[in-house]
Every structure is written in structure tokens, then in C-alpha cells.
Design an enzyme around this catalytic site. Structure first.
Site, short mmCIF file in Angstrom:
data_model
loop_
_atom_site.label_atom_id
_atom_site.label_comp_id
_atom_site.label_asym_id
_atom_site.label_seq_id
_atom_site.Cartn_x
_atom_site.Cartn_y
_atom_site.Cartn_z
N HIS A 1 8.36 -25.05 7.55
CA HIS A 1 7.14 -25.69 8.26
C HIS A 1 6.05 -25.46 7.57
O HIS A 1 4.91 -26.34 7.58
CB HIS A 1 7.20 -25.28 9.57
N ASN A 2 5.60 -24.09 7.14
CA ASN A 2 4.21 -23.73 6.75
C ASN A 2 4.10 -23.76 5.33
O ASN A 2 2.87 -23.48 4.92
CB ASN A 2 3.74 -22.34 7.34
N ASP B 1 0.83 -1.12 -0.12
CA ASP B 1 0.02 -0.13 0.12
C ASP B 1 0.93 1.25 0.11
O ASP B 1 2.18 0.81 -0.08
CB ASP B 1 -1.10 -0.03 1.23
N ARG C 1 6.86 0.15 8.53
CA ARG C 1 7.00 1.06 9.65
C ARG C 1 7.67 0.39 10.68
O ARG C 1 7.93 0.91 11.77
CB ARG C 1 5.95 1.58 9.92
N ARG D 1 6.14 -34.41 8.31
CA ARG D 1 5.21 -34.06 9.25
C ARG D 1 4.31 -32.89 8.95
O ARG D 1 3.17 -32.72 9.61
CB ARG D 1 5.46 -34.15 10.73
N HIS D 2 4.80 -31.87 8.07
CA HIS D 2 4.34 -30.66 8.02
C HIS D 2 3.02 -30.77 7.13
O HIS D 2 2.40 -29.80 6.90
CB HIS D 2 5.41 -29.57 7.58
N CYS E 1 2.72 -3.65 3.92
CA CYS E 1 2.20 -2.39 4.21
C CYS E 1 2.76 -1.64 5.47
O CYS E 1 4.25 -2.24 5.96
CB CYS E 1 0.50 -2.57 4.63
N GLY E 2 2.25 -0.67 6.24
CA GLY E 2 2.93 -0.12 7.46
C GLY E 2 3.45 -1.00 8.47
O GLY E 2 4.58 -1.15 8.66
N THR E 3 2.44 -1.87 8.90
CA THR E 3 2.82 -2.95 9.74
C THR E 3 3.04 -4.42 9.38
O THR E 3 3.87 -5.05 10.08
CB THR E 3 1.62 -3.02 11.03
N GLY E 4 2.65 -4.41 8.03
CA GLY E 4 2.49 -5.85 7.53
C GLY E 4 1.33 -6.71 8.02
O GLY E 4 0.93 -7.61 7.47
N ILE E 5 0.59 -5.97 9.14
CA ILE E 5 -0.63 -6.67 9.50
C ILE E 5 -1.84 -6.93 8.56
O ILE E 5 -2.41 -7.94 8.32
CB ILE E 5 -1.03 -6.30 10.91
N GLY E 6 -2.15 -5.78 8.05
CA GLY E 6 -3.41 -5.61 7.43
C GLY E 6 -2.93 -6.36 5.79
O GLY E 6 -3.93 -7.25 5.59
N ARG F 1 -0.39 -30.94 8.00
CA ARG F 1 -1.00 -29.88 8.69
C ARG F 1 -1.37 -28.71 7.75
O ARG F 1 -2.49 -28.14 7.94
CB ARG F 1 0.06 -29.09 9.81
C1 RB5 Z 1 -1.79 2.74 6.50
O1 RB5 Z 1 -1.69 4.03 7.32
C2 RB5 Z 1 -1.54 1.56 7.59
O2 RB5 Z 1 -2.60 1.56 8.33
C3 RB5 Z 1 -1.29 0.17 6.68
O3 RB5 Z 1 -0.19 0.51 5.94
C4 RB5 Z 1 -1.15 -1.02 7.54
O4 RB5 Z 1 -0.19 -0.76 8.53
C5 RB5 Z 1 -2.18 -1.78 8.07
O5 RB5 Z 1 -2.04 -3.09 8.58
#
Ligand code: RB5
Length: 142
Positions: free
Chosen positions: A98-99, A8, A109, A132-133, A65-70, A136
Site C-alpha cells: 500500500h505505501n 546504530d 530491543r 488507488r495507492h 536501532c533500539g526501538t526502530g523509532i529514531g 497517495r
Molecule cells: C540508543 O540507546 C537508542 O536510543 C536508539 O537505538 C533508538 O532506540 C532511538 O530511537
């Protein structure tokens, strides 16, 4: 290796840096955007990247992305995708071994460029150990 990459706006600079790095390492890279730092929504870019990986156009993918989480949440919504958010190199090796992760997610970020390159190297150079993986992974697919 033929790799897909997407981000993003928050991951754009790291995406561009990694494209240059991956090409210098001899990889072919398909860039699914965005093409600048204007604000965008990561699910739209995750969708393009995951489609390419599921269809076999890209052997593996990288989503930033910023955190990689989204990005990782969005990528894992697609059946057949095993996306792993990694902020350390050992996890990057192990998630391939493994995965059988087929997408690596990075938080631009959260980690610096040198660590990102090392994480990418470890991800691309590790191989799925099956054994074994495998059962799963089969359960995940069901
Ligand atoms: C964008 O500002 C930020 O929310 C996005 O890059 C990301 O970190 C979401 O998980």
C-alpha cells in the site's frame, strides 16, 4: 535483490544477524555500518542508507536501532524515502503493498531475531499494488 542495511549500536547485533540471513537467501547486501557496538548516532547511519536507496544503488533498505523509532524518523527526513517501522509481519507486507515503503525499520530491543527474519521476508516478498495507492504516494512526494 540488492539491499542496503544500517543500524546504530543498539541495532548492530541484529544487523549482523540479518546480513548473514539475507546472504543465505541469495541477496546482495551493502552494509553501511556501524562495524561494532561502540555508541553512535542513528541519523548518521540513516543518512548513508537513505542516500543509497534514493540513488538506486540499493533497491530497498533496512534500518535498525533500539526501538526502530529514531531510525524511522531519521530515514523519513530524506525526500523520496518511505520508511516503515514494523514489529509484525502483516504490517511488513502491507507497507510494501500500500505505501510502497522502500525502507524497513526494526527495533532490536523490541522484537526477537526469528520475528525480525519473518518481517524481512514479508517485506521483501510483497509487491506494491499501485492503483488507488499511487495517487497517495504522489501526494506524499509533493
Ligand atoms: C540508543 O540507546 C537508542 O536510543 C536508539 O537505538 C533508538 O532506540 C532511538 O530511537
Amino acid at each position: 535483490m540488492k539491499l542496503g542495511i544500517a543500524s546504530d549500536h543498539a541495532g548492530y547485533d541484529m544487523k549482523e544477524m540479518l546480513i548473514e540471513y539475507l546472504i543465505s537467501q541469495g541477496h546482495e547486501v551493502i552494509d553501511f555500518g556501524p562495524s561494532n557496538t561502540d555508541s553512535v548516532d542513528y541519523p548518521d547511519y540513516a543518512k548513508k542508507l537513505t542516500k543509497s536507496v534514493v540513488e538506486g544503488e540499493s533497491e530497498l533498505g533496512i534500518g535498525i536501532c533500539g526501538t526502530g523509532i529514531g531510525m524511522s524518523i531519521a530515514c523519513n527526513k530524506q525526500k523520496g524515502i518511505r520508511a516503515a517501522l514494523c514489529s509484525d509481519s502483516l504490517s511488513a507486507s502491507l507497507t510494501r503493498q500500500h505505501n510502497n515503503a522502500n525502507i524497513l525499520n526494526l527495533g532490536a530491543r523490541i522484537i526477537g531475531d526469528e520475528l525480525a527474519k519473518d518481517i524481512v521476508d514479508k517485506f521483501l516478498n510483497a509487491e506494491f499494488e499501485a492503483g488507488r495507492h499511487q495517487k497517495r504516494i504522489d501526494k506524499l512526494e509533493k
